[in-house]
Design a protein around this motif. Structure first.
Motif, mmCIF file in Angstrom:
data_model
loop_
_atom_site.group_PDB
_atom_site.id
_atom_site.type_symbol
_atom_site.label_atom_id
_atom_site.label_comp_id
_atom_site.label_asym_id
_atom_site.label_seq_id
_atom_site.Cartn_x
_atom_site.Cartn_y
_atom_site.Cartn_z
ATOM 1 N N TYR A 187 0.837 -1.205 0.000
ATOM 2 C CA TYR A 187 0.000 0.000 0.000
ATOM 3 C C TYR A 187 0.874 1.257 0.000
ATOM 4 O O TYR A 187 0.627 2.191 -0.780
ATOM 5 C CB TYR A 187 -0.926 0.002 1.219
ATOM 6 C CG TYR A 187 -1.854 1.191 1.236
ATOM 7 C CD1 TYR A 187 -3.083 1.146 0.590
ATOM 8 C CD2 TYR A 187 -1.491 2.379 1.882
ATOM 9 C CE1 TYR A 187 -3.930 2.249 0.572
ATOM 10 C CE2 TYR A 187 -2.323 3.480 1.876
ATOM 11 C CZ TYR A 187 -3.538 3.416 1.214
ATOM 12 O OH TYR A 187 -4.366 4.515 1.189
ATOM 13 N N CYS A 191 -0.067 2.541 -3.486
ATOM 14 C CA CYS A 191 -1.421 3.078 -3.317
ATOM 15 C C CYS A 191 -1.485 4.419 -2.593
ATOM 16 O O CYS A 191 -2.362 5.244 -2.878
ATOM 17 C CB CYS A 191 -2.295 2.079 -2.555
ATOM 18 S SG CYS A 191 -2.157 0.364 -3.094
ATOM 19 N N MET A 242 -5.881 -1.786 -10.296
ATOM 20 C CA MET A 242 -5.071 -0.863 -9.510
ATOM 21 C C MET A 242 -3.592 -1.230 -9.575
ATOM 22 O O MET A 242 -3.263 -2.416 -9.718
ATOM 23 C CB MET A 242 -5.550 -0.878 -8.048
ATOM 24 C CG MET A 242 -6.952 -0.318 -7.854
ATOM 25 S SD MET A 242 -6.995 1.471 -8.177
ATOM 26 C CE MET A 242 -8.374 1.628 -9.294
ATOM 27 N N PRO A 243 -2.718 -0.232 -9.430
ATOM 28 C CA PRO A 243 -2.973 1.201 -9.360
ATOM 29 C C PRO A 243 -3.713 1.704 -10.607
ATOM 30 O O PRO A 243 -3.839 0.969 -11.597
ATOM 31 C CB PRO A 243 -1.579 1.816 -9.255
ATOM 32 C CG PRO A 243 -0.712 0.700 -8.762
ATOM 33 C CD PRO A 243 -1.294 -0.546 -9.365
#
Length: 285
Positions: A187, A191, A242-243
């Motif tokens: 993360y 992210c 994602m990303p």
């Protein structure tokens, strides 16, 4: 003998015609080849039905302004947060393997757990879970507009058949059990630059309400009953989409283990209680 030959030829002709018809059906089901080609709703002729479709598109893309908790009209504040539908149903429900709407209208009603689920039920499921709010009245212009938009975006799709790209791209099982500690590192690396170190997202610049990038946990996020709060759903969505630079589910940015780990981290974070949890809390007090 000759009669049998003629009968055999007739039978072959019937079978061939059936196969051609069946093949033609599959060809028709696959046409147009790209069900997810962008459609500009504002190029439609000016008719009452097309205005409803356009309003439906706006509800999907501008949810916070129109029916969010900060909507300008207090009577339309159905959502309990300022998320937009398009932040889970990417590209206004028009991206493959990102919970698209293309086959949605043609797939409902459907049987779920031996009960008939209508499309209005499904939409209001999102309203009470992902949007952490309350149901839209079934006879409201807002519900009619969402139905009209979903009907439009799936125009020509086969009845009762979900075209390729619907739902989420299946993610392979994790090689190792999903790990939140590893997920926190993924993360931070992949992210946090968009969703924030604390999962708070990025708000739009005032006076525009809502989020440029949605929060993934906390009071402003989806609640604990939302599909995205489930580990398997979050892992599949993250792996395929994602990303945000990830453009195709078949060419993901994160590895399988990374997707499961970061999903484990995100889904373990605090968020609003879902309807069932809220009801249980009220009952116990």
């Amino acid at each position: 003998m000759r009669r049998r030959t003629v009968q055999g030829m007739l039978l072959l002709a019937v079978l061939a015609a059936g196969l051609i018809g069946l093949g033609g059906g599959y060809i028709l089901w696959g046409w147009p080849a790209n069900w997810y080609a962008a459609r500009d709703v504002f190029k439609l002729p000016a008719t009452p039905e097309n205005q409803l479709i356009q309003y439906g598109w706006q509800l999907v893309t501008e949810t916070p302004r129109l029916i969010g908790k900060s909507a300008s009209d207090p009577s339309l504040r159905y959502a309990g947060n300022d998320l937009a539908c398009t932040q889970c149903h990417l590209k206004a429900g028009n991206k493959a393997f990102a919970a698209p709407f293309v086959s949605t209208f043609a797939s409902f009603p459907m049987m779920v757990n031996d009960e008939v689920l209508t499309l209005t039920d499904r939409i209001n499921g999102c309203m009470t879970r992902s949007m952490n709010g309350q149901p839209l009245p079934e006879s409201s212009r807002e519900m009619e507009a969402l139905l009209a938009y979903m009907r439009f975006i799936g125009e020509g799709s086969p009845e009762g058949v979900r075209v390729t790209g619907m739902g989420l791209f299946p993610v392979a099982p994790a090689p190792e059990p999903p790990d939140r500690a590893r997920g926190e590192k993924v993360y931070a690396h992949s992210c946090a630059s968009c969703h924030g170190a604390n999962g708070q997202g990025q708000r739009n610049s005032a006076p525009q309400v809502g989020f440029l990038v949605p929060p993934l946990w906390g009071d402003d996020s989806f609640n604990s009953a939302a599909g995205m709060s489930r580990l398997t759903t979050a892992a599949a969505f993250i792996r395929a989409n994602m990303p945000y630079r990830t453009t195709e589910a078949h060419n993901p940015s994160l590895g399988v283990q990374e997707a499961w780990d970061v999903a484990a981290y995100v889904t373990s974070q605090p968020r609003p209680a879902g309807p069932a949890d809220r009801a249980a809390s009220l009952t116990s007090n």
